[in-house]
Design a protein around this motif. Structure first.
Motif, PDB file in Angstrom:
ATOM      1  N   LYS A 161       0.841  -1.199   0.000  1.00  0.00           N
ATOM      2  CA  LYS A 161       0.000   0.000   0.000  1.00  0.00           C
ATOM      3  C   LYS A 161       0.872   1.244   0.000  1.00  0.00           C
ATOM      4  O   LYS A 161       1.848   1.338   0.716  1.00  0.00           O
ATOM      5  N   ASP A 162       0.482   2.221  -0.815  1.00  0.00           N
ATOM      6  CA  ASP A 162       1.131   3.526  -0.848  1.00  0.00           C
ATOM      7  C   ASP A 162       0.012   4.558  -0.827  1.00  0.00           C
ATOM      8  O   ASP A 162      -0.484   4.959  -1.887  1.00  0.00           O
ATOM      9  N   GLY A 163      -0.404   4.918   0.374  1.00  0.00           N
ATOM     10  CA  GLY A 163      -1.570   5.784   0.511  1.00  0.00           C
ATOM     11  C   GLY A 163      -2.809   5.020   0.084  1.00  0.00           C
ATOM     12  O   GLY A 163      -3.092   3.948   0.594  1.00  0.00           O
ATOM     13  N   ARG A 164      -3.521   5.552  -0.900  1.00  0.00           N
ATOM     14  CA  ARG A 164      -4.722   4.882  -1.403  1.00  0.00           C
ATOM     15  C   ARG A 164      -4.416   3.952  -2.574  1.00  0.00           C
ATOM     16  O   ARG A 164      -5.301   3.282  -3.074  1.00  0.00           O
ATOM     17  N   ARG A 165      -3.183   3.933  -3.025  1.00  0.00           N
ATOM     18  CA  ARG A 165      -2.802   3.122  -4.186  1.00  0.00           C
ATOM     19  C   ARG A 165      -2.065   1.862  -3.762  1.00  0.00           C
ATOM     20  O   ARG A 165      -1.499   1.793  -2.684  1.00  0.00           O
ATOM     21  N   ASN A 166      -2.051   0.919  -4.647  1.00  0.00           N
ATOM     22  CA  ASN A 166      -1.247  -0.285  -4.469  1.00  0.00           C
ATOM     23  C   ASN A 166      -0.039  -0.217  -5.386  1.00  0.00           C
ATOM     24  O   ASN A 166      -0.135   0.236  -6.528  1.00  0.00           O
ATOM     25  N   LEU A 167       1.087  -0.652  -4.876  1.00  0.00           N
ATOM     26  CA  LEU A 167       2.287  -0.845  -5.682  1.00  0.00           C
ATOM     27  C   LEU A 167       2.540  -2.344  -5.723  1.00  0.00           C
ATOM     28  O   LEU A 167       2.357  -3.036  -4.721  1.00  0.00           O
ATOM     29  N   TYR A 168       2.960  -2.821  -6.858  1.00  0.00           N
ATOM     30  CA  TYR A 168       3.147  -4.251  -7.033  1.00  0.00           C
ATOM     31  C   TYR A 168       4.608  -4.546  -7.343  1.00  0.00           C
ATOM     32  O   TYR A 168       5.301  -3.753  -7.966  1.00  0.00           O
ATOM     33  N   SER A 169       5.052  -5.699  -6.932  1.00  0.00           N
ATOM     34  CA  SER A 169       6.354  -6.199  -7.358  1.00  0.00           C
ATOM     35  C   SER A 169       6.202  -7.687  -7.640  1.00  0.00           C
ATOM     36  O   SER A 169       5.345  -8.361  -7.064  1.00  0.00           O
ATOM     37  N   VAL A 170       7.016  -8.174  -8.533  1.00  0.00           N
ATOM     38  CA  VAL A 170       6.958  -9.574  -8.938  1.00  0.00           C
ATOM     39  C   VAL A 170       8.142 -10.302  -8.324  1.00  0.00           C
ATOM     40  O   VAL A 170       9.268  -9.816  -8.379  1.00  0.00           O
ATOM     41  N   ASP A 171       7.880 -11.456  -7.731  1.00  0.00           N
ATOM     42  CA  ASP A 171       8.948 -12.308  -7.215  1.00  0.00           C
ATOM     43  C   ASP A 171       9.382 -13.233  -8.349  1.00  0.00           C
ATOM     44  O   ASP A 171       8.800 -14.295  -8.561  1.00  0.00           O
ATOM     45  N   PHE A 172      10.383 -12.792  -9.095  1.00  0.00           N
ATOM     46  CA  PHE A 172      10.832 -13.528 -10.273  1.00  0.00           C
ATOM     47  C   PHE A 172      11.508 -14.849  -9.934  1.00  0.00           C
ATOM     48  O   PHE A 172      11.790 -15.641 -10.825  1.00  0.00           O
ATOM     49  N   SER A 173      11.769 -15.107  -8.652  1.00  0.00           N
ATOM     50  CA  SER A 173      12.422 -16.356  -8.274  1.00  0.00           C
ATOM     51  C   SER A 173      11.424 -17.509  -8.110  1.00  0.00           C
ATOM     52  O   SER A 173      11.841 -18.663  -7.975  1.00  0.00           O
ATOM     53  N   ARG A 174      10.139 -17.202  -8.157  1.00  0.00           N
ATOM     54  CA  ARG A 174       9.118 -18.254  -8.015  1.00  0.00           C
ATOM     55  C   ARG A 174       9.135 -19.152  -9.251  1.00  0.00           C
ATOM     56  O   ARG A 174       9.394 -18.708 -10.358  1.00  0.00           O
ATOM     57  N   HIS A 175       8.817 -20.409  -9.029  1.00  0.00           N
ATOM     58  CA  HIS A 175       8.838 -21.384 -10.122  1.00  0.00           C
ATOM     59  C   HIS A 175       7.487 -21.439 -10.828  1.00  0.00           C
ATOM     60  O   HIS A 175       6.444 -21.160 -10.231  1.00  0.00           O
ATOM     61  N   LEU A 176       7.536 -21.792 -12.116  1.00  0.00           N
ATOM     62  CA  LEU A 176       6.305 -22.019 -12.867  1.00  0.00           C
ATOM     63  C   LEU A 176       5.548 -23.165 -12.217  1.00  0.00           C
ATOM     64  O   LEU A 176       6.138 -24.051 -11.600  1.00  0.00           O
ATOM     65  N   ARG A 177       4.233 -23.168 -12.371  1.00  0.00           N
ATOM     66  CA  ARG A 177       3.398 -24.085 -11.605  1.00  0.00           C
ATOM     67  C   ARG A 177       3.170 -25.446 -12.248  1.00  0.00           C
ATOM     68  O   ARG A 177       2.952 -26.434 -11.561  1.00  0.00           O
ATOM     69  N   HIS A 178       3.177 -25.529 -13.551  1.00  0.00           N
ATOM     70  CA  HIS A 178       2.894 -26.803 -14.225  1.00  0.00           C
ATOM     71  C   HIS A 178       4.109 -27.725 -14.121  1.00  0.00           C
ATOM     72  O   HIS A 178       5.244 -27.273 -14.260  1.00  0.00           O
ATOM     73  N   PRO A 179       3.880 -29.023 -13.901  1.00  0.00           N
ATOM     74  CA  PRO A 179       5.008 -29.948 -13.758  1.00  0.00           C
ATOM     75  C   PRO A 179       5.986 -29.949 -14.940  1.00  0.00           C
ATOM     76  O   PRO A 179       7.175 -30.181 -14.755  1.00  0.00           O
ATOM     77  N   LEU A 180       5.510 -29.669 -16.144  1.00  0.00           N
ATOM     78  CA  LEU A 180       6.408 -29.646 -17.308  1.00  0.00           C
ATOM     79  C   LEU A 180       7.431 -28.522 -17.234  1.00  0.00           C
ATOM     80  O   LEU A 180       8.520 -28.627 -17.793  1.00  0.00           O
ATOM     81  N   GLU A 181       7.074 -27.424 -16.541  1.00  0.00           N
ATOM     82  CA  GLU A 181       7.965 -26.258 -16.474  1.00  0.00           C
ATOM     83  C   GLU A 181       8.441 -25.947 -15.060  1.00  0.00           C
ATOM     84  O   GLU A 181       9.082 -24.928 -14.831  1.00  0.00           O
ATOM     85  N   ALA A 182       8.115 -26.792 -14.097  1.00  0.00           N
ATOM     86  CA  ALA A 182       8.351 -26.474 -12.691  1.00  0.00           C
ATOM     87  C   ALA A 182       9.819 -26.257 -12.332  1.00  0.00           C
ATOM     88  O   ALA A 182      10.114 -25.654 -11.300  1.00  0.00           O
ATOM     89  N   ASP A 183      10.737 -26.702 -13.177  1.00  0.00           N
ATOM     90  CA  ASP A 183      12.152 -26.482 -12.876  1.00  0.00           C
ATOM     91  C   ASP A 183      12.650 -25.135 -13.394  1.00  0.00           C
ATOM     92  O   ASP A 183      13.827 -24.824 -13.291  1.00  0.00           O
ATOM     93  N   HIS A 184      11.749 -24.310 -13.925  1.00  0.00           N
ATOM     94  CA  HIS A 184      12.088 -22.973 -14.407  1.00  0.00           C
ATOM     95  C   HIS A 184      11.398 -21.910 -13.558  1.00  0.00           C
ATOM     96  O   HIS A 184      10.291 -22.124 -13.064  1.00  0.00           O
ATOM     97  N   THR A 185      12.048 -20.767 -13.418  1.00  0.00           N
ATOM     98  CA  THR A 185      11.438 -19.666 -12.672  1.00  0.00           C
ATOM     99  C   THR A 185      10.635 -18.772 -13.615  1.00  0.00           C
ATOM    100  O   THR A 185      10.881 -18.749 -14.826  1.00  0.00           O
ATOM    101  N   ILE A 186       9.704 -18.014 -13.038  1.00  0.00           N
ATOM    102  CA  ILE A 186       8.931 -17.093 -13.869  1.00  0.00           C
ATOM    103  C   ILE A 186       9.819 -15.985 -14.416  1.00  0.00           C
ATOM    104  O   ILE A 186       9.529 -15.421 -15.464  1.00  0.00           O
TER     105      ILE A 186
END
Length: 109
Positions: free
Chosen positions: A70-95
């Protein structure tokens, strides 16, 4: 060029309507490209309603892929690029392997 015009310019008559990314992926691209983007802008860019955009951002935050601050009334977003893809075919790769490149492409234009 406005987004809608750019989409029309890229689409040919015989081109299929499906895309490689889901709406969740499209929302993640929007956030990666612009961390202070608003839900209304996400909805417009992805081509979905505001409720759907809000739900998807919630899904991504609940899964740990997006961090909402939260930044006052607004939201700021950030992406955790270290998270892994969810499907088993790609799970060994990060987003980050995919979405960092997509975020850079948009910023460069």
């Amino acid at each position: 060029m406005p987004v809608a015009a750019a989409k029309k310019a890229r689409k040919t008559v015989n081109e299929p309507s499906w895309t490689f990314l889901t709406n969740h992926g499209h929302v993640l691209v929007c956030i990666a490209q612009n961390p202070d983007i608003r839900i209304t802008e996400i909805a417009s860019l992805v081509g979905i309603g505001e409720r759907a955009a809000h739900r998807i951002v919630g899904d991504l935050a609940a899964g740990g892929y997006v961090i909402v601050t939260k930044d006052g009334r607004r939201n700021l977003y950030s992406v955790d690029f270290s998270r892994h893809l969810r499907h088993p075919l790609e799970a060994d790769h990060t987003i980050g392997e995919i979405f960092k490149a997509l975020a850079r492409m948009r910023r460069a234009n």
